[in-house]
Design a protein around this motif. Structure first.
Motif, PDB file in Angstrom:
ATOM      1  N   ALA A   7       0.845  -1.203   0.000  1.00 31.70           N
ATOM      2  CA  ALA A   7       0.000   0.000   0.000  1.00 31.70           C
ATOM      3  C   ALA A   7       0.873   1.242   0.000  1.00 31.70           C
ATOM      4  N   GLY A   8       0.311   2.340  -0.494  1.00 35.81           N
ATOM      5  CA  GLY A   8       1.033   3.604  -0.488  1.00 35.81           C
ATOM      6  C   GLY A   8       1.977   3.742  -1.668  1.00 35.81           C
ATOM      7  N   PRO A   9       2.642   4.894  -1.787  1.00 34.50           N
ATOM      8  CA  PRO A   9       3.467   5.173  -2.959  1.00 34.50           C
ATOM      9  C   PRO A   9       4.929   4.784  -2.783  1.00 34.50           C
ATOM     10  N   THR A  10       5.565   4.458  -3.890  1.00 31.05           N
ATOM     11  CA  THR A  10       7.019   4.447  -3.926  1.00 31.05           C
ATOM     12  C   THR A  10       7.484   5.852  -4.312  1.00 31.05           C
ATOM     13  N   TYR A  11       8.764   6.109  -4.213  1.00 30.89           N
ATOM     14  CA  TYR A  11       9.318   7.351  -4.746  1.00 30.89           C
ATOM     15  C   TYR A  11      10.640   7.056  -5.427  1.00 30.89           C
ATOM     16  N   GLU A  12      11.024   7.941  -6.350  1.00 25.93           N
ATOM     17  CA  GLU A  12      12.291   7.814  -7.057  1.00 25.93           C
ATOM     18  C   GLU A  12      13.063   9.124  -6.894  1.00 25.93           C
ATOM     19  N   PRO A  13      14.307   9.066  -6.400  1.00 28.09           N
ATOM     20  CA  PRO A  13      15.056  10.295  -6.142  1.00 28.09           C
ATOM     21  C   PRO A  13      15.562  10.975  -7.415  1.00 28.09           C
ATOM     22  N   LEU A  14      15.427  12.298  -7.474  1.00 27.38           N
ATOM     23  CA  LEU A  14      16.072  13.090  -8.522  1.00 27.38           C
ATOM     24  C   LEU A  14      17.506  13.381  -8.114  1.00 27.38           C
ATOM     25  N   ASP A  15      17.661  13.825  -6.878  1.00 24.69           N
ATOM     26  CA  ASP A  15      18.978  14.018  -6.267  1.00 24.69           C
ATOM     27  C   ASP A  15      18.827  13.687  -4.789  1.00 24.69           C
ATOM     28  N   LEU A  45       1.875  -6.180   6.133  1.00 22.56           N
ATOM     29  CA  LEU A  45       1.653  -4.935   5.387  1.00 22.56           C
ATOM     30  C   LEU A  45       2.999  -4.334   4.993  1.00 22.56           C
ATOM     31  N   LEU A  46       3.153  -4.079   3.693  1.00 19.55           N
ATOM     32  CA  LEU A  46       4.281  -3.305   3.187  1.00 19.55           C
ATOM     33  C   LEU A  46       3.734  -1.937   2.805  1.00 19.55           C
ATOM     34  N   ILE A  47       4.127  -0.906   3.543  1.00 15.38           N
ATOM     35  CA  ILE A  47       3.545   0.430   3.387  1.00 15.38           C
ATOM     36  C   ILE A  47       4.607   1.443   2.974  1.00 15.38           C
ATOM     37  N   GLY A  48       4.266   2.307   2.022  1.00 13.97           N
ATOM     38  CA  GLY A  48       5.195   3.312   1.537  1.00 13.97           C
ATOM     39  C   GLY A  48       5.552   4.324   2.622  1.00 13.97           C
ATOM     40  N   GLN A  49       6.806   4.679   2.681  1.00 12.12           N
ATOM     41  CA  GLN A  49       7.270   5.666   3.663  1.00 12.12           C
ATOM     42  C   GLN A  49       6.536   6.992   3.511  1.00 12.12           C
ATOM     43  N   GLN A  50       6.118   7.328   2.296  1.00 11.93           N
ATOM     44  CA  GLN A  50       5.445   8.595   2.031  1.00 11.93           C
ATOM     45  C   GLN A  50       3.923   8.520   2.160  1.00 11.93           C
ATOM     46  N   ALA A  51       3.391   7.394   2.598  1.00 12.65           N
ATOM     47  CA  ALA A  51       1.939   7.274   2.779  1.00 12.65           C
ATOM     48  C   ALA A  51       1.476   8.239   3.861  1.00 12.65           C
ATOM     49  N   THR A  52       0.419   8.977   3.585  1.00 12.61           N
ATOM     50  CA  THR A  52      -0.066   9.994   4.519  1.00 12.61           C
ATOM     51  C   THR A  52      -1.170   9.489   5.435  1.00 12.61           C
ATOM     52  N   TYR A  53      -1.781   8.347   5.100  1.00 10.19           N
ATOM     53  CA  TYR A  53      -2.870   7.831   5.936  1.00 10.19           C
ATOM     54  C   TYR A  53      -2.297   7.320   7.251  1.00 10.19           C
ATOM     55  N   ARG A  54      -2.872   7.759   8.341  1.00  9.29           N
ATOM     56  CA  ARG A  54      -2.353   7.428   9.665  1.00  9.29           C
ATOM     57  C   ARG A  54      -3.383   6.664  10.506  1.00  9.29           C
ATOM     58  N   GLY A  55      -4.287   5.989   9.848  1.00  4.88           N
ATOM     59  CA  GLY A  55      -5.265   5.187  10.574  1.00  4.88           C
ATOM     60  C   GLY A  55      -4.651   3.925  11.140  1.00  4.88           C
TER      61      GLY A  55
END
Length: 223
Positions: A7-15, A45-55
């Protein structure tokens, strides 16, 4: 039954400072975890570090991922353990960054590498490269598990989204795909190898996904 939910997003670094990510809160996947746990399943559960849901997250085990490659590593590490179902609801970034160039006022391009790209001079041009498709490897890692993917689409119509879901199932050897998003319209479509069943909301969707796991459990215990 042991279920994995991403669940939640992955991210890819620009820098070292900037990132490319998705508009995903992780809420639907977290709520699916709670539903499955309430039905007696053991859930990771594998959850994205940037996931904003805090339930609440009623998973037996929670792991946090960052990039697409990091989520891949987490899933691959779980492959040796007994897994009955994988619900891959994470919003995996389709693109990462390749080369970056700075364009001068005269239009000259110069490739640059830096921990933090400068923004005061010229214009930056970044190359977007496709990220590996994790869902295409799930059958290799979890050969006996029920595999369910997601197909969220913004453009097109319901029929187009269903066709994309069917294509995902055929190409990735998954068992089902959840179709949703603005292109699909209200509710969800649970697509399998035979048809698409429309479901009005998350309660109906979660119940249908649980039935997939329960059906598999019944087959395994059948003499």
């Amino acid at each position: 039954m042991h279920c994995i939910v991403t669940a939640g997003p992955t991210y890819e670094p620009l820098d070292d400072v900037r990132r490319l990510t998705n508009f995903s809160t992780g809420r639907l996947g977290s709520e699916l975890v709670n539903f499955l746990a309430s039905r007696g399943h053991e859930v990771t559960l594998l959850i994205g570090q940037q996931a904003t849901y805090r339930g609440e997250r009623h998973a037996k085990r929670v792991e946090t991922f960052t990039t697409t490659a990091n989520l891949r590593d987490h899933l691959k590490a779980l492959a040796p353990s007994p897994v009955d179902a994988v619900f891959h609801a994470a919003a995996v970034s389709d693109f990462g960054f390749g080369k970056v160039w700075e364009r001068s006022p005269e239009g000259i391009l110069t490739e640059i590498k830096s921990g933090k790209f400068p923004t005061r001079q010229g214009t930056l041009m970044a190359e977007l490269v496709p990220t590996p498709k994790i869902i295409s490897e799930l059958r290799l890692w979890f050969p006996k598990a029920r595999l369910v993917g997601w197909k969220f689409e913004v453009e097109g119509d319901r029929a187009a989204v269903i066709r994309l879901a069917e294509k995902q199932i055929a190409e990735c050897h998954t068992d089902a795909c959840v179709a949703n998003g603005p292109a699909y319209g209200p509710g969800f479509g649970l697509v399998d190898r035979e048809n698409c069943r429309h479901l009005d909301g998350t309660p109906a969707l979660f119940d249908a996904l649980d039935r997939l796991v329960q059906e598999d459990a019944s087959r395994k215990t059948r003499p």
